[in-house]
Design a protein around this motif. Structure first.
Motif, short mmCIF file in Angstrom:
data_model
loop_
_atom_site.label_atom_id
_atom_site.label_comp_id
_atom_site.label_asym_id
_atom_site.label_seq_id
_atom_site.Cartn_x
_atom_site.Cartn_y
_atom_site.Cartn_z
N ALA A 61 -49.57 88.22 33.06
CA ALA A 61 -48.30 87.98 33.74
C ALA A 61 -48.42 86.83 34.74
O ALA A 61 -47.42 86.20 35.10
N TRP A 62 -49.64 86.55 35.21
CA TRP A 62 -49.86 85.52 36.21
C TRP A 62 -50.60 84.31 35.66
O TRP A 62 -50.48 83.22 36.19
N TYR B 30 -43.28 81.57 36.58
CA TYR B 30 -44.14 82.45 35.79
C TYR B 30 -44.19 82.00 34.34
O TYR B 30 -43.29 81.28 33.85
N ASN C 263 -47.63 77.48 41.04
CA ASN C 263 -47.30 77.75 42.44
C ASN C 263 -47.08 76.42 43.15
O ASN C 263 -48.00 75.60 43.23
N SER D 48 -35.77 86.28 43.32
CA SER D 48 -36.30 86.14 41.97
C SER D 48 -35.16 85.88 40.99
O SER D 48 -34.12 86.53 41.06
N ILE E 34 -42.64 79.92 42.63
CA ILE E 34 -43.57 80.35 41.57
C ILE E 34 -42.81 80.35 40.25
O ILE E 34 -41.79 81.04 40.12
N ALA F 290 -49.28 80.70 35.78
CA ALA F 290 -48.16 80.58 36.71
C ALA F 290 -48.34 79.34 37.58
O ALA F 290 -49.44 79.02 38.00
#
Length: 707
Positions: A45-46, A62, A51, A78, A60, A49
């Motif tokens: 999930a990260w 994703y 940043n 979000s 962020i 990603a």
């Protein structure tokens, strides 16, 4: 340097500064400033990603395309399905800028390299900036070496991937890449791949190019800036070399002679032709120490008695201890002779044995990967019991009894290892019961009770035979009478059964679901818990099958040093062995210690909760009322272990208490070598069962008769 960066209105530098800063001969600084990073974590999930951080706001993006934004001091927002334009606008905020400043901090230029460096993880590049003597700045990127002239204009790109692939026939897959710049303005590109490395010099013949430095072929080590060219510290021989571009490595020093351990050298600065500054990692506390090394004539060095320590294995902990002992001792200097560094094992062993039998043998023998019984039987090893009895630092009673008993051979305590782990077999408790130890008959019966399962999926018959070592030496050899019965029906039935098990195991698919037994090593108290979590089953450490069902796990020791009986420097040899034993410190998570205090300390460490305290020394509580604790063990299947209950590793302790540390006798090893060599012909269908059994019987009978 940092004050210059923070004094300017430029994005914060989130990467390793030492890798991203470089200084030219005129005192100007060059550095990369980046306001984004790309996550590289196990969580899908990260992973990947993006940043991005600008003053007052964080973003962020994703991997699934969702966007999160947070303004300083406010709750984050979000967006699950942001529009393409919104994502593009956020991406446009990401910048990587190359700055050049004067020595006083004045910005001379800023060049946006976002398009060239986008997606690059700087942690993969040890040093990505270097200044060529022409004044051109070299920037290592994933797509080649980017070149920037003195005024901050692009000057082209040198292609590196094809060059790197050419020097690694099996393909370049992973490893460090970095630039190394000599103080004379030379620049080198370095690529590491497994056990090999490639070094290229940046050349300028009308245009820039890369020229392969063949002197580094087959080597591996670290490259540092030199006064003229580069310095190379070789991991294999522990020598620091100088390379000036003439395709030859000139030795500068051997780290051992300077009482430093090569593997812990973090950086080297060449102050002058006669002086070096070495940054060394302190193993125990993780701090760093700088050592000033100055070339000194041998006649000017204090005289020390030389103690030779011979080894067939590069053993980091031992080499570190030698370096530390040599720095502390005013009387002795230990010389480390690694016989196995440049030879195959058989040739190295022959050289070592010749040295031990010669008129000037080594003083200390590292017994790692050696047949300890072989040297003990030949009275080549000194009895350490008397030395321990007179020592004020270490005593025989300080160590686990089965360790001391095992290495007392022929009435002599030949060595005391510092740590160990053990190999064993385990299986499901519902299938094997909860008792450690079993007979070969019980092992065979297990396969009859579960005919749909294999003994060990994925294991060949020949590999399975290695599990029968103890049983074969007990059942088929009478050492007192000097006879054997490998031609017996019982031995042939064993081979036939193993043949069937191997055929079935080799055809099995899922090794976890289809296996009755699992072969594993145990190095920590939580090892069994970990295996049970992985399999989702309650397991029992059955051990290897024996004739009478006694518990049989196989210990493997580390850090065993012996004093050579023919040594003429026994006082110095004992001084180092005593130092080595007394300076050993157990580190949580490493192999089991042999010292009683260390062993008990290990148990106490993992069974004692580590509570998080507030500024008043009080235990902090979570919202549910439970105390906050620091993790000591590991995170497994989403569950964090903060401490262990002793019953959770009781089986491990029981196995350790049963370990027989007595080394295998040389005759036992020879017999099993014969048996395993000949049984392979049966398992690959080259010879029939009876023929193989007869050959083994004849060969072993001759051996026992000669004995």
């Amino acid at each position: 340097l940092f004050s210059y960066a923070y004094g300017m209105e430029v994005p914060e530098v989130p990467f390793y500064p030492s890798n991203l800063f470089v200084r030219d001969g005129e005192g100007n600084f060059y550095f990369l400033s980046c306001n984004y990073s790309i996550s590289d974590v196990a969580d899908s999930a990260w992973n990947g990603a993006i940043n991005i951080e600008i003053p007052g706001r964080k973003y962020i993006i994703y991997p699934d395309g969702s966007l999160q934004t947070q303004e300083s001091g406010k709750e984050g927002i979000s967006l699950t399905n942001p529009g393409e334009k919104e994502l593009a606008d956020v991406r446009a905020l990401a910048h990587t800028v190359l700055y050049k400043t004067s020595a006083q901090g004045e910005i001379l230029y800023g060049l946006d390299l976002t398009q060239q460096l986008w997606g690059m993880s700087f942690s993969d590049y040890y040093t990505c900036l270097a200044i060529h003597k022409s004044g051109t700045l070299m920037v290592l990127t994933e797509n080649g070496i980017l070149m920037v002239d003195r005024e901050g204009r692009f000057a082209g790109v040198m292609d590196t991937p094809d060059e790197v692939a050419a020097c690694f026939p099996d393909g370049y897959t992973e490893g460090a890449q970095y630039l190394a710049g000599g103080m004379d303005g030379s620049v080198y590109y370095v690529a590491m791949n497994g056990s090999d490395m490639a070094v290229y010099e940046v050349t300028e013949k009308g245009s820039f190019g890369l020229s392969r430095a063949e002197a580094f072929t087959g080597r591996k080590g670290n490259v540092y800036p030199g006064l003229k060219g580069i310095l190379f510290s070789d991991h294999q021989d522990g020598i620091l070399y100088e390379y000036k571009g003439d395709d030859s490595l000139v030795p500068v020093l051997r780290w051992q002679d300077s009482n430093l351990y090569e593997a812990y050298i973090q950086d080297v600065i060449q102050v002058s032709e006669e002086e070096l500054l070495a940054e060394v990692l302190n193993f125990q506390d993780g701090t760093h120490t700088f050592y000033h090394l100055k070339r000194t004539a041998l006649a000017d060095l204090p005289e020390k008695e030389e103690i030779v320590l011979a080894s067939l294995t590069a053993y980091p902990e031992l080499e570190r201890s030698i370096a530390e002992f040599n720095r502390e001792s005013q009387k002795y200097h230990v010389i480390y002779e690694n016989y196995g560094a440049l030879s195959d094992f058989s040739a190295a062993l022959t050289r070592l044995d010749s040295s031990l039998a010669g008129s000037d043998p080594p003083d200390i023998l590292d017994l790692t990967n050696l047949s300890i019984y072989k040297y003990a039987q030949k009275d080549a090893l000194e009895d350490l019991a008397g030395y321990l009895g007179e020592s004020s630092r270490v005593h025989k009673e300080d160590y686990l009894e089965n360790v001391v008993n095992g290495f007392t051979i022929g009435g002599k305590l030949v060595c005391i290892p510092t740590s160990f782990y053990f190999m064993t077999l385990m299986g499901r408790e519902e299938q094997l019961g909860d008792t450690q130890g079993w007979t070969m008959e019980e092992c065979m019966e297990l396969t009859e009770h579960y005919p749909e399962l294999s003994l060990a999926a994925g294991w060949s018959s020949q590999s399975l035979f290695s599990w029968c070592r103890e049983f074969c030496l007990e059942r088929f050899v009478d050492w007192d009478k000097g006879t054997c019965r490998f031609d017996s029906t019982e031995f042939q039935e064993l081979l036939a059964w193993l043949g069937t098990c191997g055929e079935k195991g080799g055809a099995s698919g899922d090794t976890r679901e289809d296996s009755l037994l699992f072969y594993s090593s145990f190095e920590t108290l939580w090892g069994l818990i970990q295996k049970e979590e992985e399999l989702g089953e309650k397991l029992v450490l059955t051990g290897f099958p024996t004739t009478d069902g006694k518990v049989m796990h196989r210990p493997v020791t580390r850090g065993a040093l012996a004093m050579v009986s023919k040594s003429v420097h026994k006082e110095g040899a004992w001084a180092f062995i005593e130092y080595y034993l007394s300076e050993y410190n157990y580190i949580p998570g490493t192999l089991f210690p042999t010292g009683k205090n260390d062993f008990q300390g290990m148990i106490e460490y993992y069974t004692t909760p580590d509570y998080i305290l507030d500024e008043n020394g009080e235990r902090q509580k979570q919202m549910d009322g439970t105390y906050l604790m620091g993790p000591k063990v590991f995170l497994l299947n989403g569950e964090r272990y903060y401490y262990l209950e002793e019953e959770q590793f009781a089986d491990i302790l029981q196995a350790i208490e049963s370990l027989d540390f007595t080394p295998a006798r040389e005759e036992e090893d020879i017999v099993m070598d014969i048996v395993e060599e000949e049984t392979e012909y049966y398992f690959d269908d080259s010879k029939d069962l009876g023929e193989v059994a007869d050959i083994i019987q004849n060969r072993v009978s001759v051996l026992l008769g000669e004995g």
